[in-house]
Design a protein around this motif. Structure first.
Motif, PDB file in Angstrom:
ATOM      1  N   ASP A 225       7.815 -50.935  -7.866  1.00  0.00           N
ATOM      2  CA  ASP A 225       8.428 -50.738  -9.178  1.00  0.00           C
ATOM      3  C   ASP A 225       7.746 -49.653  -9.997  1.00  0.00           C
ATOM      4  N   ALA A 226       6.801 -48.940  -9.409  1.00  0.00           N
ATOM      5  CA  ALA A 226       6.054 -47.963 -10.194  1.00  0.00           C
ATOM      6  C   ALA A 226       5.701 -46.721  -9.385  1.00  0.00           C
ATOM      7  N   GLY A 227       6.386 -46.502  -8.294  1.00  0.00           N
ATOM      8  CA  GLY A 227       6.085 -45.336  -7.482  1.00  0.00           C
ATOM      9  C   GLY A 227       7.065 -44.212  -7.742  1.00  0.00           C
ATOM     10  N   PHE A 228       7.338 -43.453  -6.703  1.00  0.00           N
ATOM     11  CA  PHE A 228       8.238 -42.314  -6.829  1.00  0.00           C
ATOM     12  C   PHE A 228       9.695 -42.779  -6.894  1.00  0.00           C
ATOM     13  N   ALA A 229      10.511 -41.991  -7.575  1.00  0.00           N
ATOM     14  CA  ALA A 229      11.981 -42.105  -7.560  1.00  0.00           C
ATOM     15  C   ALA A 229      12.530 -43.326  -8.276  1.00  0.00           C
ATOM     16  N   VAL A 230      11.689 -44.112  -8.954  1.00  0.00           N
ATOM     17  CA  VAL A 230      12.193 -45.244  -9.738  1.00  0.00           C
ATOM     18  C   VAL A 230      12.104 -44.882 -11.219  1.00  0.00           C
ATOM     19  N   ASP A 231      12.741 -45.689 -12.060  1.00  0.00           N
ATOM     20  CA  ASP A 231      12.796 -45.391 -13.488  1.00  0.00           C
ATOM     21  C   ASP A 231      11.708 -46.088 -14.287  1.00  0.00           C
ATOM     22  N   THR A 232      10.814 -46.814 -13.588  1.00  0.00           N
ATOM     23  CA  THR A 232       9.730 -47.513 -14.263  1.00  0.00           C
ATOM     24  C   THR A 232       8.388 -47.030 -13.733  1.00  0.00           C
ATOM     25  N   ASN A 233       7.343 -47.321 -14.499  1.00  0.00           N
ATOM     26  CA  ASN A 233       6.002 -46.927 -14.079  1.00  0.00           C
ATOM     27  C   ASN A 233       4.984 -47.874 -14.705  1.00  0.00           C
ATOM     28  N   ARG A 234       3.908 -48.106 -13.996  1.00  0.00           N
ATOM     29  CA  ARG A 234       2.788 -48.903 -14.490  1.00  0.00           C
ATOM     30  C   ARG A 234       1.557 -48.029 -14.365  1.00  0.00           C
ATOM     31  N   VAL A 235       1.015 -47.581 -15.467  1.00  0.00           N
ATOM     32  CA  VAL A 235      -0.042 -46.576 -15.418  1.00  0.00           C
ATOM     33  C   VAL A 235      -1.272 -47.043 -16.175  1.00  0.00           C
ATOM     34  N   THR A 236      -2.380 -46.389 -15.868  1.00  0.00           N
ATOM     35  CA  THR A 236      -3.630 -46.562 -16.595  1.00  0.00           C
ATOM     36  C   THR A 236      -4.068 -45.198 -17.105  1.00  0.00           C
ATOM     37  N   LEU A 237      -4.414 -45.137 -18.384  1.00  0.00           N
ATOM     38  CA  LEU A 237      -4.877 -43.887 -18.990  1.00  0.00           C
ATOM     39  C   LEU A 237      -6.405 -43.897 -19.022  1.00  0.00           C
ATOM     40  N   LEU A 238      -7.010 -42.850 -18.477  1.00  0.00           N
ATOM     41  CA  LEU A 238      -8.461 -42.689 -18.493  1.00  0.00           C
ATOM     42  C   LEU A 238      -8.793 -41.446 -19.312  1.00  0.00           C
ATOM     43  N   PHE A 239      -9.635 -41.613 -20.319  1.00  0.00           N
ATOM     44  CA  PHE A 239      -9.924 -40.533 -21.263  1.00  0.00           C
ATOM     45  C   PHE A 239     -11.289 -39.912 -20.981  1.00  0.00           C
ATOM     46  N   ALA A 240     -11.417 -38.640 -21.366  1.00  0.00           N
ATOM     47  CA  ALA A 240     -12.672 -37.913 -21.117  1.00  0.00           C
ATOM     48  C   ALA A 240     -13.857 -38.581 -21.798  1.00  0.00           C
TER      49      ALA A 240
ATOM     50  N   GLU B  33      -4.997 -49.660 -19.981  1.00  0.00           N
ATOM     51  CA  GLU B  33      -4.049 -50.082 -18.956  1.00  0.00           C
ATOM     52  C   GLU B  33      -2.728 -50.465 -19.623  1.00  0.00           C
ATOM     53  N   LEU B  34      -1.643 -49.876 -19.187  1.00  0.00           N
ATOM     54  CA  LEU B  34      -0.332 -50.154 -19.763  1.00  0.00           C
ATOM     55  C   LEU B  34       0.452 -51.103 -18.858  1.00  0.00           C
ATOM     56  N   PRO B  35       1.321 -51.923 -19.436  1.00  0.00           N
ATOM     57  CA  PRO B  35       2.170 -52.795 -18.618  1.00  0.00           C
ATOM     58  C   PRO B  35       3.285 -51.985 -17.966  1.00  0.00           C
ATOM     59  N   LEU B  36       4.107 -52.649 -17.182  1.00  0.00           N
ATOM     60  CA  LEU B  36       5.269 -51.987 -16.594  1.00  0.00           C
ATOM     61  C   LEU B  36       6.206 -51.552 -17.711  1.00  0.00           C
ATOM     62  N   LEU B  37       6.510 -50.252 -17.740  1.00  0.00           N
ATOM     63  CA  LEU B  37       7.369 -49.666 -18.771  1.00  0.00           C
ATOM     64  C   LEU B  37       8.380 -48.745 -18.114  1.00  0.00           C
ATOM     65  N   SER B  38       9.419 -48.414 -18.850  1.00  0.00           N
ATOM     66  CA  SER B  38      10.289 -47.341 -18.379  1.00  0.00           C
ATOM     67  C   SER B  38       9.507 -46.034 -18.447  1.00  0.00           C
ATOM     68  N   LYS B  39       9.911 -45.066 -17.648  1.00  0.00           N
ATOM     69  CA  LYS B  39       9.219 -43.774 -17.681  1.00  0.00           C
ATOM     70  C   LYS B  39       9.383 -43.080 -19.029  1.00  0.00           C
ATOM     71  N   VAL B  40      10.488 -43.363 -19.709  1.00  0.00           N
ATOM     72  CA  VAL B  40      10.669 -42.834 -21.065  1.00  0.00           C
ATOM     73  C   VAL B  40       9.598 -43.408 -21.991  1.00  0.00           C
ATOM     74  N   GLU B  41       9.340 -44.720 -21.886  1.00  0.00           N
ATOM     75  CA  GLU B  41       8.313 -45.341 -22.725  1.00  0.00           C
ATOM     76  C   GLU B  41       6.919 -44.853 -22.362  1.00  0.00           C
ATOM     77  N   VAL B  42       6.668 -44.637 -21.080  1.00  0.00           N
ATOM     78  CA  VAL B  42       5.373 -44.084 -20.665  1.00  0.00           C
ATOM     79  C   VAL B  42       5.191 -42.698 -21.267  1.00  0.00           C
ATOM     80  N   ALA B  43       6.253 -41.884 -21.222  1.00  0.00           N
ATOM     81  CA  ALA B  43       6.173 -40.530 -21.776  1.00  0.00           C
ATOM     82  C   ALA B  43       5.851 -40.568 -23.268  1.00  0.00           C
ATOM     83  N   GLU B  44       6.506 -41.462 -23.999  1.00  0.00           N
ATOM     84  CA  GLU B  44       6.233 -41.580 -25.437  1.00  0.00           C
ATOM     85  C   GLU B  44       4.792 -42.000 -25.684  1.00  0.00           C
TER      86      GLU B  44
END
Length: 412
Positions: free
Chosen positions: A365-380, A386-397
């Motif tokens: 549900d979070a790999g290539f070619a799907v409309d959702t993503n589950r990502v973790t943001l690591l800052f310098a 860590e973000l929950p499963l979101l639409s890619k639009v929500e991840v972009a925002e």
């Protein structure tokens, strides 16, 4: 997943519908705006009601539809003043030649024209008419005047017209009208004045004229970031290998290989405020490219390819920044299948990024070619989100929210 669009959320949009056969498309525009989170009040001219009924729009908006300047609901102010004062955008779709003429000459003989004269809100026009009417000097002069006053015009498109003829004058599709509305609403957004470069898709490294080496990246994440930045007022360049439709209001540069993406990225980021490197750039490419299609030789034996390293685009961008030019802020992506955080942390440091977006592309549900993503943001600075499963639009925002929160002032 939610369909709400951040830039439309709680915006008050007046949708003016005038008397042309394309009025039926205004229902789709209305529906998209409402689903996106906007509060839509529809104002119809008398002629528009010959093509589509007020009931259609009342059902879509769950609000009364305005048709008469002198019909004042009990306890409410005069509609052309109350609507004009609270509008964030006046959108007229379709805008007929007659309507354009009235607006350009300051007439206020019906409710829609009076609102246009009274509102300080930006005006977006989507013209639709027969080709000869569109090309007539009077129509073009009226449009020139309206543009000079600040109106934004989208379309018309080429295509089949109501008369059966083919030519310019067709109302652009509802998706494009809604995208134009988002651009107009976002002009004073948090990234107004920013120059943003986004890369998207998987590069294709040629083996011969027919075959190539690539990966499964669809480009959806990069496109979502590009559109979100556009909605915040940025001037966006999207460098892409993907076959997705070009986003409205975005400069799109189509490339195929890592070398082509490198050249375009280094050129466009020289004066950029932000680079979001969402593309899946191939690490390797064939050392030589056959001039002709490689043929099988007999019934046995395979094909050996010698692969060489592709240029490291983010490393070169970091070198540009060290030399005093290039993007002020750089965001990378780490698409991993194992040891996600350690691999992402290593890339964050090596590429000297402001932060990196890490995701496990082996997840269904979070790999290539799907409309959702589950990502973790690591800052310098060392923080991790860590973000929950979101639409890619929500991840972009979310990515752009974090960019705007960085204590880095983009260079002028």
């Amino acid at each position: 997943m939610p369909t709400s669009i951040k830039i439309l959320h709680n915006k008050h949009i007046i949708l003016g519908v005038t008397g042309g056969i394309a009025a039926y498309k205004a229902a789709a525009v209305c529906s998209q705006l409402v689903q996106g989170g906007a509060r839509v009040d529809v104002v119809m001219t008398e002629a528009a009601q010959k093509f589509i009924t007020p009931l259609t729009f009342q059902a879509l908006t769950h609000r009364p539809v305005y048709t008469d300047m002198f019909d004042i609901p009990p306890g409410q102010n005069i509609p052309h003043i109350s609507l004009a004062d609270t509008a964030d955008l006046l959108l007229i779709a379709p805008a007929t030649a007659h309507t354009l003429a009235k607006l350009a000459n300051g007439l206020a003989d019906d409710l829609l024209a009076a609102i246009a004269l009274a509102t300080p809100a930006p005006l977006l026009l989507a013209p639709a008419m027969e080709t000869d009417m569109w090309r007539h000097p009077a129509t073009q002069a009226n449009l020139e005047k309206l543009r000079a006053w600040g109106a934004v015009v989208v379309g018309p498109a080429e295509g089949r017209l109501a008369s059966g003829a083919t030519g310019q004058g067709r109302l652009v599709e509802p998706d494009e009208i809604v995208s134009a509305a988002r651009v107009v609403l976002g002009r004073r957004g948090g990234m107004s004045g920013w120059r943003v470069v986004v890369t998207a898709g998987g590069t294709r490294e040629a083996i011969d004229p027919v075959r190539f080496v690539s990966n499964h990246s669809s480009g959806k994440m990069g496109y979502a970031v590009a559109v979100a930045a556009r909605d915040r007022g940025a001037a966006v360049t999207l460098i892409t290998t993907a076959g997705l439709p070009d986003p409205f209001g975005v400069e799109v540069i189509h490339v195929a290989s890592a070398e082509e993406m490198r050249a375009a990225t280094l050129e466009k980021t020289r004066q950029a405020h932000l680079l979001v490197m969402a593309a899946a750039v191939a690490d390797f490419r064939p050392g030589t490219v056959a001039e002709q299609k490689i043929k099988k030789k007999g019934d046995t034996g395979g094909l050996a390819l010698e692969l060489v390293r592709n240029p490291d685009i983010l490393a070169e961008v970091a070198a540009q920044k060290a030399a005093g030019f290039g993007p002020t802020i750089t965001v990378g992506f780490a698409a991993e299948t194992e040891d996600l955080l350690n691999n992402a942390q290593s890339k964050l440091a090596r590429k000297r990024l402001d932060f990196i977006v890490a995701n496990d592309v082996s997840a269904a549900d979070a790999g290539f070619a799907v409309d959702t993503n589950r990502v973790t943001l690591l800052f310098a600075g060392g923080s991790v989100e860590e973000l929950p499963l979101l639409s890619k639009v929500e991840v972009a925002e979310t990515i752009l929210d974090r960019v705007e929160c960085l204590n880095v002032q983009p260079a002028a």
